[in-house]
Design a protein around this motif. Sequence first.
Motif, PDB file in Angstrom:
ATOM      1  N   LEU A 155       7.695  18.707  10.373  1.00 13.63           N
ATOM      2  CA  LEU A 155       8.237  17.368  10.189  1.00 13.63           C
ATOM      3  C   LEU A 155       7.152  16.331  10.420  1.00 13.63           C
ATOM      4  CD1 LEU A 155      11.305  18.163  12.402  1.00 13.63           C
ATOM      5  CD2 LEU A 155      11.450  17.717   9.954  1.00 13.63           C
ATOM      6  N   THR A 156       7.238  15.217   9.696  1.00 10.57           N
ATOM      7  CA  THR A 156       6.227  14.171   9.832  1.00 10.57           C
ATOM      8  C   THR A 156       6.896  12.858  10.284  1.00 10.57           C
ATOM      9  OG1 THR A 156       6.471  13.750   7.483  1.00 10.57           O
ATOM     10  CG2 THR A 156       4.592  15.090   8.152  1.00 10.57           C
ATOM     11  N   PRO A 157       6.913  12.595  11.569  1.00 13.33           N
ATOM     12  CA  PRO A 157       7.513  11.350  12.062  1.00 13.33           C
ATOM     13  C   PRO A 157       6.867  10.105  11.459  1.00 13.33           C
ATOM     14  CG  PRO A 157       7.042  12.850  13.877  1.00 13.33           C
ATOM     15  CD  PRO A 157       6.429  13.449  12.657  1.00 13.33           C
ATOM     16  N   LEU A 158       5.574  10.173  11.164  1.00  9.73           N
ATOM     17  CA  LEU A 158       4.895   9.001  10.590  1.00  9.73           C
ATOM     18  C   LEU A 158       5.473   8.629   9.228  1.00  9.73           C
ATOM     19  CD1 LEU A 158       1.308  10.068  11.602  1.00  9.73           C
ATOM     20  CD2 LEU A 158       2.388   7.923  12.296  1.00  9.73           C
ATOM     21  N   ALA A 159       5.718   9.646   8.420  1.00 12.24           N
ATOM     22  CA  ALA A 159       6.301   9.372   7.100  1.00 12.24           C
ATOM     23  C   ALA A 159       7.718   8.822   7.256  1.00 12.24           C
ATOM     24  CB  ALA A 159       6.313  10.654   6.274  1.00 12.24           C
ATOM     25  N   GLU A 175       0.863  -1.175   0.000  1.00 10.67           N
ATOM     26  CA  GLU A 175       0.000   0.000   0.000  1.00 10.67           C
ATOM     27  C   GLU A 175       0.902   1.228   0.000  1.00 10.67           C
ATOM     28  OE1 GLU A 175      -2.227  -0.614   3.511  1.00 10.67           O
ATOM     29  OE2 GLU A 175      -3.406  -2.236   2.650  1.00 10.67           O
ATOM     30  N   LYS A 176       0.883   1.909  -1.118  1.00 10.99           N
ATOM     31  CA  LYS A 176       1.858   2.985  -1.296  1.00 10.99           C
ATOM     32  C   LYS A 176       1.699   4.075  -0.248  1.00 10.99           C
ATOM     33  CE  LYS A 176       3.868   5.929  -4.829  1.00 10.99           C
ATOM     34  NZ  LYS A 176       3.741   6.432  -6.189  1.00 10.99           N
ATOM     35  N   ASP A 177       0.494   4.407   0.032  1.00  9.49           N
ATOM     36  CA  ASP A 177       0.322   5.484   0.999  1.00  9.49           C
ATOM     37  C   ASP A 177      -0.727   5.093   2.032  1.00  9.49           C
ATOM     38  OD1 ASP A 177      -0.190   9.076   0.747  1.00  9.49           O
ATOM     39  OD2 ASP A 177       0.360   7.772   2.397  1.00  9.49           O
ATOM     40  N   ILE A 178      -0.301   4.241   2.930  1.00  9.43           N
ATOM     41  CA  ILE A 178      -1.254   3.776   3.921  1.00  9.43           C
ATOM     42  C   ILE A 178      -1.626   4.882   4.905  1.00  9.43           C
ATOM     43  CG2 ILE A 178      -0.496   1.389   3.753  1.00  9.43           C
ATOM     44  CD1 ILE A 178       0.943   1.775   6.423  1.00  9.43           C
ATOM     45  N   LEU A 179      -0.782   5.858   5.010  1.00 13.13           N
ATOM     46  CA  LEU A 179      -1.049   6.922   5.989  1.00 13.13           C
ATOM     47  C   LEU A 179      -2.242   7.780   5.568  1.00 13.13           C
ATOM     48  CD1 LEU A 179       2.605   8.081   6.715  1.00 13.13           C
ATOM     49  CD2 LEU A 179       1.223   6.462   8.008  1.00 13.13           C
ATOM     50  N   VAL A 182       2.966   1.192  12.628  1.00 12.43           N
ATOM     51  CA  VAL A 182       3.442   2.515  12.207  1.00 12.43           C
ATOM     52  C   VAL A 182       2.989   3.577  13.219  1.00 12.43           C
ATOM     53  CG1 VAL A 182       3.200   4.313  10.439  1.00 12.43           C
ATOM     54  CG2 VAL A 182       3.562   1.939   9.761  1.00 12.43           C
ATOM     55  N   LYS A 183       1.766   3.431  13.686  1.00 14.47           N
ATOM     56  CA  LYS A 183       1.265   4.384  14.699  1.00 14.47           C
ATOM     57  C   LYS A 183       2.086   4.311  15.981  1.00 14.47           C
ATOM     58  CE  LYS A 183      -3.653   4.675  13.462  1.00 14.47           C
ATOM     59  NZ  LYS A 183      -5.003   4.280  13.876  1.00 14.47           N
ATOM     60  N   LYS A 184       2.384   3.103  16.409  1.00 13.95           N
ATOM     61  CA  LYS A 184       3.130   2.950  17.660  1.00 13.95           C
ATOM     62  C   LYS A 184       4.548   3.488  17.538  1.00 13.95           C
ATOM     63  CE  LYS A 184       1.686  -1.404  18.008  1.00 13.95           C
ATOM     64  NZ  LYS A 184       1.673  -2.816  18.388  1.00 13.95           N
ATOM     65  N   LEU A 185       5.216   3.079  16.466  1.00 16.53           N
ATOM     66  CA  LEU A 185       6.592   3.542  16.287  1.00 16.53           C
ATOM     67  C   LEU A 185       6.611   5.051  16.027  1.00 16.53           C
ATOM     68  CD1 LEU A 185       9.557   2.754  16.143  1.00 16.53           C
ATOM     69  CD2 LEU A 185       9.249   2.146  13.742  1.00 16.53           C
ATOM     70  N   GLY A 186       5.629   5.530  15.267  1.00 10.79           N
ATOM     71  CA  GLY A 186       5.529   6.974  15.015  1.00 10.79           C
ATOM     72  C   GLY A 186       5.297   7.749  16.293  1.00 10.79           C
ATOM     73  N   ALA A 187       4.474   7.200  17.184  1.00  9.53           N
ATOM     74  CA  ALA A 187       4.213   7.868  18.463  1.00  9.53           C
ATOM     75  C   ALA A 187       5.485   7.910  19.304  1.00  9.53           C
ATOM     76  CB  ALA A 187       3.102   7.141  19.210  1.00  9.53           C
ATOM     77  N   TYR A 188       6.203   6.795  19.299  1.00 16.66           N
ATOM     78  CA  TYR A 188       7.439   6.755  20.089  1.00 16.66           C
ATOM     79  C   TYR A 188       8.450   7.777  19.546  1.00 16.66           C
ATOM     80  CZ  TYR A 188      11.472   5.033  22.600  1.00 16.66           C
ATOM     81  OH  TYR A 188      12.563   4.949  23.432  1.00 16.66           O
TER      82      TYR A 188
END
Lengths: 238, 105
Positions: free
Chosen positions: B69-73, A208-212, B32-38
């Motif tokens: 900045l976007t930590p999630l990306a 999924e290229k852009d799951i966010l 991704v949410k968990k690691l992004g939050a951390y």
Amino acid sequence: MISSEKWRDEQTGRAIWVFERKYPDGLAVIIGDNMSGYRTVHVFVHRDYLAVDDRNKEFFQLLKELYRLLRPMYGNILVREMFRQVGPHPRQRPSGMNLQWGLPDVFWANFLGPEYVEMFGSEKVFSLPCYEAERLHDGGAVFLVSSSPFDCLTDPQGFDQRRLDITRHLGAEAFDTGYDNSPVKVPKFRYEEERKVEEQRRLATPHEKDILARVPRKEWQDWIENNQTIALALVSEM
Amino acid sequence: MNLDFSPKSLGELDLYFEKSGEKGNEESIDFVKKLGAYLTQVVTKKTGGVWSFPEDEDIPSIRIGGVFLTPLARVLKVLNEGEKLGQWYRVVTDTIPRLQARRPD
């Protein structure tokens, strides 16, 4: 209320539920997946609560009931001070938990699923130099290093000596050394085939290229509001 | 693994991903949410960054001074392409402030 249907249907790698209460006594239950693909249940209780009367024994009984319900491959009860670095080399991993790399350590209470009892042998498990060992309903075992988890604070040397004696009795090769290629003795895990199938299914799923961007805005707003708690969930799983 | 919200812990996570060799396999939106939050917690603890999530943006950012900045990306980059959390942290906390300090007001 946890929906058992949701739990069954939830895809591996996609579930994490956090239940938390701060008053009158701190309690958190986190249910979800860890990074190595195992489903985990964590129960955190404020230590002041457990330090009163025989509550640590009550908690132990509760965890045995939980074992009966969940039938895990492994479990433990610990206080944070029991965590320790595995070896002196800076590149060695601190003790974490990935059962494929071996048992993480000996903690206060140690639940071994039937595959571990079979691997070590019943005679060896039930002759451990520990405070107490008990057979569990499914052929697994649980043993306590000492009478209280807080013995690691009041008598750290004695507690560590018992951990060492137990490790030697079971064989150090069954424990995670922190090194990548060290030989590790692990049992044949009962969920291994299921995990492989699940992993292959996930690999076969198109990227999924852009799951966010596909996550609803409300979910991100919740993520912001609960950011610290979500970060702590990662801490508890690693 | 000692995840104590320190910069060093990001290095430990990098090492974990390097050793496990499971970068892409671990991707799921919840992870991704968990690691992004951390990652966000570690960075904001150091920089005092604040949330930014305007209506025209798809994902939340943190604003540090004049930089968004976007930590999630970044987490996706780490999981999919092997980028390093520790390296990004150094850029955010060291390089960007130094570059900003050189900019005229």
